[in-house]
Write an enzyme that holds these catalytic residues in place. Structure first.
Site, PDB file in Angstrom:
ATOM      1  N   HIS A 156       0.837  -1.200   0.000  1.00  0.00           N
ATOM      2  CA  HIS A 156       0.000   0.000   0.000  1.00  0.00           C
ATOM      3  C   HIS A 156       0.876   1.256   0.000  1.00  0.00           C
ATOM      4  CE1 HIS A 156       0.861  -0.704   4.263  1.00  0.00           C
ATOM      5  NE2 HIS A 156       0.742   0.612   4.417  1.00  0.00           N
ATOM      6  N   HIS A 190       4.768  -0.119   0.165  1.00  0.00           N
ATOM      7  CA  HIS A 190       5.381  -1.012   1.158  1.00  0.00           C
ATOM      8  C   HIS A 190       4.350  -1.965   1.749  1.00  0.00           C
ATOM      9  CE1 HIS A 190       3.854   2.479   3.404  1.00  0.00           C
ATOM     10  NE2 HIS A 190       3.557   1.585   4.346  1.00  0.00           N
ATOM     11  N   ARG A 220       4.779  -8.986  17.223  1.00  0.00           N
ATOM     12  CA  ARG A 220       5.553  -7.811  16.794  1.00  0.00           C
ATOM     13  C   ARG A 220       4.808  -6.552  17.233  1.00  0.00           C
ATOM     14  NH1 ARG A 220       5.328  -4.177  12.203  1.00  0.00           N
ATOM     15  NH2 ARG A 220       7.117  -4.260  10.802  1.00  0.00           N
ATOM     16  N   ASP A 275       0.892   4.958   1.838  1.00  0.00           N
ATOM     17  CA  ASP A 275       0.224   5.576   2.999  1.00  0.00           C
ATOM     18  C   ASP A 275      -0.590   6.815   2.624  1.00  0.00           C
ATOM     19  OD1 ASP A 275       1.179   3.602   4.608  1.00  0.00           O
ATOM     20  OD2 ASP A 275       2.794   4.782   5.494  1.00  0.00           O
TER      21      ASP A 275
HETATM   22  O1  LIG Z   1       4.455  -1.649  11.144  1.00  0.00           O
HETATM   23  C1  LIG Z   1       5.067  -1.436  10.106  1.00  0.00           C
HETATM   24  O2  LIG Z   1       6.245  -1.761   9.937  1.00  0.00           O
HETATM   25  C2  LIG Z   1       4.372  -0.751   8.943  1.00  0.00           C
HETATM   26  C3  LIG Z   1       2.945  -0.442   9.164  1.00  0.00           C
HETATM   27  C4  LIG Z   1       2.347   0.308   8.010  1.00  0.00           C
HETATM   28  O3  LIG Z   1       2.674   0.131   6.875  1.00  0.00           O
HETATM   29  C5  LIG Z   1       1.337   1.325   8.293  1.00  0.00           C
HETATM   30  O4  LIG Z   1       1.002   1.546   9.457  1.00  0.00           O
HETATM   31  O5  LIG Z   1       0.857   1.949   7.324  1.00  0.00           O
HETATM   32 FE   LIG Z   2       1.955   1.826   5.668  1.00  0.00          FE
END
Ligand SMILES: O=C(O)CCC(=O)C(=O)O
Ligand SMILES: [Fe+2]
Length: 310
Positions: free
Chosen positions: A221, A279, A289, A223
């Site tokens: 996606h 990403h 995690r 952001d």
């Molecule tokens: O937690 C992560 O490493 C990425 C999370 C992510 O892509 C987001 O919150 O948009």
């Molecule tokens: Fe993200």
């Protein structure tokens, strides 16, 4: 040339399969499948395989290279990429990205602060948690995943005085300010033009089967498209890849390679939020995690206030 009979080939010793020097040995008529043919065909096969691999790699970049591996970084990592045209129409001249890329830093946030925030995340999330593999806790809006919905953590805090302390929020604000300053320095933006925006949240990911779309953190996606107001995204990791969980690497899905950031406690990664930085998070195979997504916008109308104990 006429193809010799099987009998004829036996006589001349000209079966290249297993004996490619047959043409040298052969006396009599020229062999139908010579050493030279054999070399040509093998070369064609090797070149075709290499070309197929190259094109497959271009279409499906499956190779992973680490932008930041699990071990501590000696120095911050910076990887510049050309900006997408996502910012062209925007008016926030002093703030919108003039250059784009990703940075990873290990010495920005202290280990003590990261560990404090991990305890805070665990405490908050212990009051809820999604049925699927991804839960969030947003200390600004109070949203906490619960089953396949969200509840307000501040309602829960009303009946539990020990849930949050002033110290929790002080550390949260300090860490947010450290990250904001680093983003401003790296992208040459006056710090007061960078506003915290929503959603800014703790995340917990595990290996449970996804129940709703919110649980599917592994999709590529952008952001800026997903969240609208983001100009700069930052992540603070609270647990460490391979120590606390398997899988779960952060991945920039670039055209040539998948570039990974391996989470470690206290590691901060930040990047411009446009389509130059698609990403995803790799699916977890084991463990849990924790991270915080801290988001910044250039648009004062989309700013949110620091969280406070309610
Ligand atoms: O937690 C992560 O490493 C990425 C999370 C992510 O892509 C987001 O919150 O948009
Ligand atoms: Fe993200």
């Amino acid at each position: 040339m006429k193809k010799p009979s099987r009998e004829n080939r036996k006589q001349t010793g000209c079966s290249c399969w297993g004996d490619c020097t047959c043409s040298e040995k052969a006396k009599g008529p020229e062999p139908w499948y010579s050493f030279r043919n054999c070399v040509t065909h093998i070369s064609i096969i090797i070149i075709s395989v290499l070309m197929a691999r190259f094109w497959l790699h271009v279409i499906y970049p499956s190779s992973f290279v680490a932008l930041a591996g699990k071990d501590p970084l000696d120095a911050p990592v910076w990887h510049e990429v050309p900006c997408s045209n996502d910012y062209e129409e925007e008016v926030f001249l002093e703030c919108k990205p003039k250059r784009c890329g990703r940075a990873v830093m290990d010495n920005l946030v202290s280990r003590d602060d990261a560990e404090h925030l991990l305890r805070l995340a665990k405490r908050g999330l212990s009051h809820g948690g999604s049925n699927g593999g991804a839960s969030i806790l947003d200390l600004h809006s109070g949203a906490l995943s619960m089953g396949d919905k969200f509840v307000n953590i501040f309602k829960i805090a009303e009946t539990d005085d020990s849930l949050f302390t002033e110290e929790d929020f002080r550390i949260y604000r300090r860490v947010k300010d450290q990250i904001r300053q680093a983003v401003a320095d790296k992208f040459d933006v006056p710090v007061d033009k960078l506003h915290l925006t929503k959603p800014t949240f703790f995340s917990r990911m595990d290996t449970k089967k996804a129940q709703t779309k919110h649980d599917e953190y592994w999709h590529v996606h952008v952001d800026k498209e997903t969240y609208g107001s983001f100009h700069y995204t930052s992540l603070l990791y609270l647990t460490t890849y391979k120590n606390d969980f398997q899988g779960g690497r952060f991945v920039f899905a670039d055209k040539d390679y998948n570039r990974t950031v391996e989470p470690r406690v206290g590691r901060v990664s930040f990047f411009t939020s446009g389509s130059e930085n698609p990403h995803f998070v790799e699916r977890l195979r084991e463990g849990v995690r924790y991270a915080i997504t801290v988001s910044f916008t250039c648009d004062p109308a989309k700013a949110i206030a620091d969280p406070k104990i309610k």
